[in-house]
Structures are given as structure tokens and as C-alpha cells.
Design a protein around this motif. Structure first.
Motif, PDB file in Angstrom:
ATOM      1  N   TYR A  45     -30.578  11.869  92.606  1.00 58.99           N
ATOM      2  CA  TYR A  45     -31.852  11.785  93.323  1.00 58.99           C
ATOM      3  C   TYR A  45     -31.664  11.029  94.625  1.00 58.99           C
ATOM      4  O   TYR A  45     -30.751  10.197  94.750  1.00 58.99           O
ATOM      5  CB  TYR A  45     -32.894  11.060  92.463  1.00 58.99           C
TER       6      TYR A  45
ATOM      7  N   ARG B  27     -32.348   8.232  97.333  1.00 62.84           N
ATOM      8  CA  ARG B  27     -32.675   6.820  97.192  1.00 62.84           C
ATOM      9  C   ARG B  27     -34.043   6.540  97.804  1.00 62.84           C
ATOM     10  O   ARG B  27     -34.324   6.901  98.936  1.00 62.84           O
ATOM     11  CB  ARG B  27     -31.614   5.988  97.901  1.00 62.84           C
ATOM     12  N   ILE B  28     -34.920   5.899  97.062  1.00 63.08           N
ATOM     13  CA  ILE B  28     -36.263   5.584  97.543  1.00 63.08           C
ATOM     14  C   ILE B  28     -36.194   4.296  98.352  1.00 63.08           C
ATOM     15  O   ILE B  28     -35.697   3.278  97.870  1.00 63.08           O
ATOM     16  CB  ILE B  28     -37.244   5.432  96.372  1.00 63.08           C
ATOM     17  N   PRO B  29     -36.686   4.312  99.615  1.00 65.51           N
ATOM     18  CA  PRO B  29     -36.604   3.100 100.430  1.00 65.51           C
ATOM     19  C   PRO B  29     -37.551   2.021  99.910  1.00 65.51           C
ATOM     20  O   PRO B  29     -38.594   2.304  99.334  1.00 65.51           O
ATOM     21  CB  PRO B  29     -37.023   3.558 101.824  1.00 65.51           C
ATOM     22  N   ASN B  30     -37.172   0.773 100.124  1.00 64.15           N
ATOM     23  CA  ASN B  30     -37.976  -0.375  99.718  1.00 64.15           C
ATOM     24  C   ASN B  30     -38.902  -0.736 100.871  1.00 64.15           C
ATOM     25  O   ASN B  30     -38.489  -1.350 101.852  1.00 64.15           O
ATOM     26  CB  ASN B  30     -37.061  -1.553  99.360  1.00 64.15           C
TER      27      ASN B  30
END
Length: 93
Positions: A3, A5-8
Motif C-alpha cells: 500500500y 504510505r499515508i503521510p502524517n
């Protein structure tokens, strides 16, 4: 399966800079026009004129203000009275 990477989003984004010393970006505008002197512009109003009304206190201006307030009161009575009459008529239907 991999998947993305979802940013913070709770952390600030690091700013990119053209100058490693200051960390600030240089504007593309000419430096001579960035800090202009605070000179009055012809035709510009003063700050006190923007907040303080300058009205002549003559009998003519007072009569116009009185008529304006009287007309607003009359309009308020007509609107409220008309609403009461329409409400009374609606109960008869």
C-alpha cells in the motif's frame, strides 16, 4: 500487496529554501520595492476619517436624520402590524 504510505498530517511540512543559511525563500520581486517608505498617497483618507463620521450639525441635517428614524419606525410598525393582521386572517381560514 503493498500500500502507499499515508503521510502524517499532524507534523509540519518541511519548507524548501533557496538559502541554506536563513531557511527563507527569496521573493522574485525586486528588492527595492519590498520595503517602501510609509508616505501618504494623494487622495487617501486618514485613519481617523475612516472611523469618525464627519457630519455637519445643522438644522437641515438634523431634520433629515429625524425623518429617517421616523420612517424606519413607521416601517417597523407596518411590518409588525401587517404580520399580525395576516396571522389573524390565517386563523379564519
Amino acid at each position: 500487496m503493498t500500500y502507499a504510505r499515508i503521510p502524517n498530517f499532524s507534523q509540519p511540512v518541511p519548507a524548501r529554501s533557496d538559502s541554506p543559511r536563513t531557511g527563507r525563500r527569496r521573493l522574485s520581486a525586486d528588492g527595492r520595492y519590498l520595503n517602501l517608505p510609509n508616505e501618504p498617497v494623494p487622495g487617501e483618507i486618514e485613519p481617523w476619517q475612516a472611523v469618525a463620521p464627519v457630519r455637519p450639525d445643522t438644522a437641515y441635517s438634523r431634520s433629515l436624520r429625524f425623518l429617517d428614524v421616523g420612517a424606519e419606525l413607521l416601517a417597523a410598525f407596518v411590518i409588525v402590524g401587517g404580520g399580525m393582521v395576516l396571522t389573524g386572517l390565517a386563523t379564519l381560514l
